[in-house]
Structures are given as C-alpha cells and as structure tokens.
Write a protein that holds these residues in place. Structure first.
Motif, mmCIF file in Angstrom:
data_model
loop_
_atom_site.group_PDB
_atom_site.id
_atom_site.type_symbol
_atom_site.label_atom_id
_atom_site.label_comp_id
_atom_site.label_asym_id
_atom_site.label_seq_id
_atom_site.Cartn_x
_atom_site.Cartn_y
_atom_site.Cartn_z
ATOM 1 N N CYS A 103 32.161 36.086 47.281
ATOM 2 C CA CYS A 103 33.149 37.162 47.287
ATOM 3 C C CYS A 103 34.342 36.773 46.432
ATOM 4 O O CYS A 103 34.542 35.604 46.099
ATOM 5 C CB CYS A 103 33.580 37.510 48.715
ATOM 6 S SG CYS A 103 34.241 36.136 49.654
ATOM 7 N N GLN A 104 35.126 37.785 46.065
ATOM 8 C CA GLN A 104 36.296 37.527 45.239
ATOM 9 C C GLN A 104 37.301 36.686 46.009
ATOM 10 O O GLN A 104 37.345 36.698 47.240
ATOM 11 C CB GLN A 104 36.934 38.845 44.808
ATOM 12 C CG GLN A 104 37.572 39.619 45.943
ATOM 13 C CD GLN A 104 38.371 40.809 45.451
ATOM 14 O OE1 GLN A 104 38.448 41.082 44.278
ATOM 15 N NE2 GLN A 104 38.991 41.518 46.369
ATOM 16 N N GLU A 133 39.034 38.140 38.097
ATOM 17 C CA GLU A 133 39.313 37.204 39.188
ATOM 18 C C GLU A 133 39.254 35.751 38.727
ATOM 19 O O GLU A 133 39.413 34.842 39.515
ATOM 20 C CB GLU A 133 38.306 37.423 40.331
ATOM 21 C CG GLU A 133 38.348 38.809 40.930
ATOM 22 C CD GLU A 133 39.699 39.152 41.512
ATOM 23 O OE1 GLU A 133 40.405 38.247 41.963
ATOM 24 O OE2 GLU A 133 40.054 40.335 41.503
ATOM 25 N N LEU A 137 35.482 31.860 42.738
ATOM 26 C CA LEU A 137 35.060 32.795 43.769
ATOM 27 C C LEU A 137 35.041 32.044 45.102
ATOM 28 O O LEU A 137 35.161 30.824 45.146
ATOM 29 C CB LEU A 137 33.670 33.344 43.458
ATOM 30 C CG LEU A 137 33.506 34.117 42.150
ATOM 31 C CD1 LEU A 137 32.022 34.313 41.843
ATOM 32 C CD2 LEU A 137 34.214 35.451 42.205
#
Length: 242
Positions: A103-104, A133, A137
């Motif tokens: 996920c970010q 981003e 991560l």
C-alpha cells in the motif's frame, strides 16, 4: 500467527473503526489514531521492532513509534481508531490475500497484533521518480486483519492475467504483490500540458487485486489551497491604515 479480532466501521465519509478484543488480544495502530478505549485496554508505545524498524517506518512517512493496545482484562474490551481525513477504511484480510499486500506510504491505520508492517521499495527507477509516492511503499504481511485508509470513494478492481489498468499516480491505494507496478508517460503534447492529469500515469498489470481512491490527500490539499486566499500579514494590515 496474528490475533483474531472483531471489528465494526462507523460513519460514511469520516469513518471510525471499533475493534473488539478478547482477553490478551491486541491491535497495533499509528500513534495518535486512537479515539477511545475501554478500561481494560492497556496502551504500549514502542518502535515496533527496534530502532532500525522505527527508522524504516519514518521512511514511509509514519511515526517513529507505533502503539499496541492489549486487552489485559478477563472479558471483551473495545478500542477505536479514527480515519485522519475524509475517506474510507479498507479492511484487508491478509490470510485471504496471500499473506502479503502493498500500500501507499502513510495509508496504514491499524492491524491485529502479529501483522508485520514493513517497508517495500518500487522495483523500477521510473516508478520511484515519477510515481507520486516515490520509491517507498508499505508492506503488510501476516495472516490476520489489517486496515488502511484512503481518501474519497474507494474502487476495488480485480485484474486478470495481463489485464492493464492506468490511473492517476496519487489514486493508487493498495495492490497485491502479484500486480506489476510501473509508470507511463501520459503521451501527446496537449495531453501533457493541458490535460490536468500530470505527465505520468501509473500502469498496473494483473493478475491481482487493486484498490483506488477518488480523492488522495494531496489533491484535497491542493483544492483547499486554491480557494483559500493568502492571509494578510501584519505589515500589510498596518499599512492600510496609514
């Protein structure tokens, strides 16, 4: 093995998750996310695995510390965590998702005790430079429940083998490690200059599950700044009366 926890999500656009813990069960959460907890819940704040683990967490934009909430009583007890901005809370059952999900950074909210919260790096240089981003991560790993938060409305996509999905770089929330993650130039001179979608899109190639958000925090901040007039300074205020 992660603790088996029960939960209930309240609200629509500003959500809160209440987690019910059996005796000796626990949940880990971001520092400052807790809204309320019942009397038998004990909070313990630590780095979540040593100083090095704390520094790795800082790379993802999270706090150096992480809080663990454990039910120290002999009956069920509840603790609740609030989403940091308007959006949705997504429950991820890692046991049903292959034991791992990406996920970010800064999207993690809380997880059952026993879930490992670590750092993952994008595999491609272009994805790191232009992916919105950056290189970093979050990797959630284990066999229990984890919860992430995203802005606006959440869309879930299940990509087949070789199926391609392109999205705004900031709208990607989370995806299975089987999904190939890359960055693609938007293409076309007028598209790049006047399309309003930025120069790059994230390209996702299946198979695997993908979660997208309609309003990432960065876009929300941009829209607030666009309608918020610059504040008057003390010098400009005083000069108007001279």
């Amino acid at each position: 093995m992660a603790d088996i926890i029960d939960y209930k999500i309240y609200g629509d656009d500003l959500q809160l998750i209440e987690i019910e813990l059996d005796p000796r069960e626990g949940v880990r959460a971001e520092v400052g996310a807790m809204t309320y907890m019942e009397g038998d819940i004990q909070m313990q704040t630590a780095t979540g695995g040593g100083i090095f683990q704390g520094f790795k967490r800082m790379l993802t934009g999270e706090s150096f510390f992480i809080s663990t909430f454990v039910n120290s009583g002999n009956r069920k007890a509840r603790v609740a965590f609030a989403a940091p901005y308007p959006g949705k809370i997504i429950p991820l059952d890692l046991g049903k998702l292959g034991g791992k999900f990406l996920c970010q950074k800064d999207s993690f909210l809380c997880a059952a005790n026993g879930i490992d919260i670590d750092v993952a790096f994008t595999k491609r240089l272009g994805a790191g430079f232009f992916g919105g981003e950056g290189f970093i991560l979050q990797k959630l790993q284990g066999d229990g429940l984890a919860f992430v938060h995203a802005g606006g409305t959440i869309v879930e996509k299940n990509l087949g083998v070789g199926e391609v999905l392109r999205a705004d770089t900031g709208c990607l929330v989370a995806f299975a490690p089987t999904v190939d993650y890359d960055i693609q130039f938007v293409g076309g001179f007028r598209n790049a200059l006047f399309g309003g979608e930025g120069l790059f899109l994230v390209k996702l190639t299946g198979p695997g599950k993908v979660y997208l958000q309609s309003l990432p925090l960065s876009k929300l901040a941009e829209r607030i700044m666009a309608v918020n007039p610059a504040p008057l300074t003390s010098n400009s205020s005083s000069s108007s009366f001279e």
